[in-house]
Write a protein that holds these residues in place. Structure first.
Motif, mmCIF file in Angstrom:
data_model
loop_
_atom_site.group_PDB
_atom_site.id
_atom_site.type_symbol
_atom_site.label_atom_id
_atom_site.label_comp_id
_atom_site.label_asym_id
_atom_site.label_seq_id
_atom_site.Cartn_x
_atom_site.Cartn_y
_atom_site.Cartn_z
ATOM 1 N N ARG A 140 9.127 15.953 2.698
ATOM 2 C CA ARG A 140 9.161 15.005 1.563
ATOM 3 C C ARG A 140 9.797 13.677 1.987
ATOM 4 O O ARG A 140 9.319 12.610 1.623
ATOM 5 C CB ARG A 140 9.930 15.614 0.397
ATOM 6 C CG ARG A 140 9.132 16.625 -0.372
ATOM 7 C CD ARG A 140 9.800 16.962 -1.662
ATOM 8 N NE ARG A 140 11.146 17.474 -1.426
ATOM 9 C CZ ARG A 140 11.604 18.631 -1.877
ATOM 10 N NH1 ARG A 140 10.847 19.377 -2.624
ATOM 11 N NH2 ARG A 140 12.822 19.015 -1.602
ATOM 12 N N THR A 141 10.883 13.768 2.747
ATOM 13 C CA THR A 141 11.541 12.540 3.215
ATOM 14 C C THR A 141 10.594 11.723 4.097
ATOM 15 O O THR A 141 10.476 10.513 3.948
ATOM 16 C CB THR A 141 12.829 12.885 3.992
ATOM 17 O OG1 THR A 141 13.673 13.658 3.153
ATOM 18 C CG2 THR A 141 13.542 11.627 4.444
ATOM 19 N N GLY A 142 9.915 12.419 5.011
ATOM 20 C CA GLY A 142 8.953 11.725 5.871
ATOM 21 C C GLY A 142 7.814 11.114 5.079
ATOM 22 O O GLY A 142 7.349 10.010 5.367
ATOM 23 N N TYR A 143 7.368 11.829 4.071
ATOM 24 C CA TYR A 143 6.272 11.342 3.236
ATOM 25 C C TYR A 143 6.704 10.103 2.453
ATOM 26 O O TYR A 143 5.939 9.156 2.278
ATOM 27 C CB TYR A 143 5.817 12.446 2.280
ATOM 28 C CG TYR A 143 4.586 12.080 1.497
ATOM 29 C CD1 TYR A 143 3.326 12.242 2.054
ATOM 30 C CD2 TYR A 143 4.680 11.556 0.215
ATOM 31 C CE1 TYR A 143 2.190 11.904 1.344
ATOM 32 C CE2 TYR A 143 3.551 11.212 -0.504
ATOM 33 C CZ TYR A 143 2.307 11.382 0.063
ATOM 34 O OH TYR A 143 1.184 11.042 -0.646
ATOM 35 N N LEU A 144 7.946 10.113 1.968
ATOM 36 C CA LEU A 144 8.442 8.975 1.186
ATOM 37 C C LEU A 144 8.783 7.768 2.063
ATOM 38 O O LEU A 144 8.594 6.622 1.654
ATOM 39 C CB LEU A 144 9.678 9.387 0.374
ATOM 40 C CG LEU A 144 9.433 10.417 -0.722
ATOM 41 C CD1 LEU A 144 10.753 10.862 -1.330
ATOM 42 C CD2 LEU A 144 8.521 9.851 -1.793
ATOM 43 N N MET A 145 9.293 8.004 3.275
ATOM 44 C CA MET A 145 9.707 6.912 4.143
ATOM 45 C C MET A 145 8.583 6.430 5.060
ATOM 46 O O MET A 145 8.612 5.290 5.523
ATOM 47 C CB MET A 145 10.899 7.342 5.005
ATOM 48 C CG MET A 145 12.112 7.787 4.202
ATOM 49 S SD MET A 145 12.759 6.507 3.159
ATOM 50 C CE MET A 145 13.728 5.629 4.322
ATOM 51 N N GLY A 146 7.618 7.277 5.338
ATOM 52 C CA GLY A 146 6.549 6.968 6.276
ATOM 53 C C GLY A 146 5.807 5.669 6.026
ATOM 54 O O GLY A 146 5.566 4.892 6.961
ATOM 55 N N PRO A 147 5.435 5.373 4.785
ATOM 56 C CA PRO A 147 4.684 4.140 4.556
ATOM 57 C C PRO A 147 5.467 2.859 4.888
ATOM 58 O O PRO A 147 4.885 1.789 4.999
ATOM 59 C CB PRO A 147 4.376 4.187 3.052
ATOM 60 C CG PRO A 147 4.462 5.615 2.679
ATOM 61 C CD PRO A 147 5.486 6.211 3.600
ATOM 62 N N LEU A 196 0.832 -1.212 0.000
ATOM 63 C CA LEU A 196 0.000 0.000 0.000
ATOM 64 C C LEU A 196 0.863 1.257 0.000
ATOM 65 O O LEU A 196 0.536 2.246 -0.663
ATOM 66 C CB LEU A 196 -0.939 -0.002 1.209
ATOM 67 C CG LEU A 196 -2.063 -1.034 1.169
ATOM 68 C CD1 LEU A 196 -2.831 -1.021 2.485
ATOM 69 C CD2 LEU A 196 -2.993 -0.766 -0.001
ATOM 70 N N GLY A 197 1.986 1.226 0.718
ATOM 71 C CA GLY A 197 2.894 2.368 0.738
ATOM 72 C C GLY A 197 3.512 2.617 -0.623
ATOM 73 O O GLY A 197 3.608 3.769 -1.070
ATOM 74 N N VAL A 198 3.905 1.563 -1.300
ATOM 75 C CA VAL A 198 4.479 1.707 -2.642
ATOM 76 C C VAL A 198 3.431 2.269 -3.590
ATOM 77 O O VAL A 198 3.720 3.177 -4.389
ATOM 78 C CB VAL A 198 5.034 0.361 -3.150
ATOM 79 C CG1 VAL A 198 5.372 0.427 -4.627
ATOM 80 C CG2 VAL A 198 6.247 -0.047 -2.338
ATOM 81 N N LEU A 199 2.216 1.780 -3.522
ATOM 82 C CA LEU A 199 1.150 2.279 -4.397
ATOM 83 C C LEU A 199 0.851 3.753 -4.131
ATOM 84 O O LEU A 199 0.621 4.530 -5.066
ATOM 85 C CB LEU A 199 -0.115 1.437 -4.225
ATOM 86 C CG LEU A 199 -0.040 0.008 -4.765
ATOM 87 C CD1 LEU A 199 -1.325 -0.751 -4.436
ATOM 88 C CD2 LEU A 199 0.202 0.016 -6.257
ATOM 89 N N SER A 200 0.851 4.162 -2.856
ATOM 90 C CA SER A 200 0.572 5.577 -2.560
ATOM 91 C C SER A 200 1.709 6.473 -3.043
ATOM 92 O O SER A 200 1.468 7.601 -3.468
ATOM 93 C CB SER A 200 0.336 5.780 -1.065
ATOM 94 O OG SER A 200 1.545 5.660 -0.355
ATOM 95 N N LEU A 201 2.933 5.985 -3.006
ATOM 96 C CA LEU A 201 4.069 6.781 -3.499
ATOM 97 C C LEU A 201 4.025 6.935 -5.007
ATOM 98 O O LEU A 201 4.382 7.983 -5.540
ATOM 99 C CB LEU A 201 5.386 6.138 -3.083
ATOM 100 C CG LEU A 201 5.719 6.202 -1.602
ATOM 101 C CD1 LEU A 201 7.024 5.474 -1.327
ATOM 102 C CD2 LEU A 201 5.806 7.646 -1.128
#
Length: 192
Positions: A86-93, A66-71
């Motif tokens: 941006r880093t948090g958004y990319l790593m968060g999932p 799901l994290g990969v799909l949202s990215l």
């Protein structure tokens, strides 16, 4: 005990299989050694992953997907934001899946440490079956002249008949079969 080979009818070149495997003066070739080797140890009982570890790992995989799909969908929306955001958004999932995998690993380690250690491993039935196979294997003889294995009369247990000459390729099968016949539920009682 001296045993007579059923094929050449002489006892002078016959030795127990266990002695033939350990003989350094007249070593057996490797294929013959492998065929005459003792029965293998039973596999350890319950070495698979626990149900909780599997469930946590599957859940981590789902969240990671799901994290990969949202990215993939929302990448261009991040252009105007701070680099930390941006880093948090990319790593968060991927934080939750990592936490779930860590918990799964801890659950598995705790489960393995709590499991009682069984000498010989395997279930009690497998351990008993291996002991029977080992008793039969120890009763086996090898004629070095004919390169055949055999079981002399009453070598496995009293009243047990002698075997014919056994090609080494069939020896492991004979060990299992003779153990079933000698110690299985249909074994005939020993007549005194």
């Amino acid at each position: 005990m001296s045993a007579t080979c059923p094929q050449c009818a002489t006892p002078d070149r016959s030795v127990p299989v266990s002695h033939a495997l350990g003989d350094t003066a007249q070593p057996l070739d490797e294929p013959l050694r492998a065929l005459l080797s003792p029965p293998p140890e039973p596999p350890p009982a319950g070495e698979g992953l626990s149900g909780a570890a599997i469930a946590l790992s599957v859940l981590a995989a789902v969240f990671c997907l799901l994290g990969v799909l949202s990215l993939v969908r929302n990448r261009e929306e991040l252009a105007g934001y701070d680099p930390a955001y941006r880093t948090g958004y990319l790593m968060g999932p991927f934080v939750l899946p990592l936490i779930l995998l860590a918990i799964a690993a801890i659950v598995e380690v705790v489960k393995r440490n709590r499991r009682p250690r069984v000498s010989g491993a395997g279930s009690p039935e497998e351990v008993a079956r291996r002991k029977q196979h080992l008793l039969v294997w120890q009763a086996g003889w090898l004629c070095r002249r004919c390169r055949v294995a055999y079981f002399p009369e009453e070598s496995i247990r009293p009243g047990f008949p002698a075997s014919p000459a056994i090609p080494p390729e069939q020896f492991p099968f004979w060990v299992m079969t003779a153990a079933e016949r000698a110690f299985g539920p249909d074994a005939r009682p020993v007549v005194s």
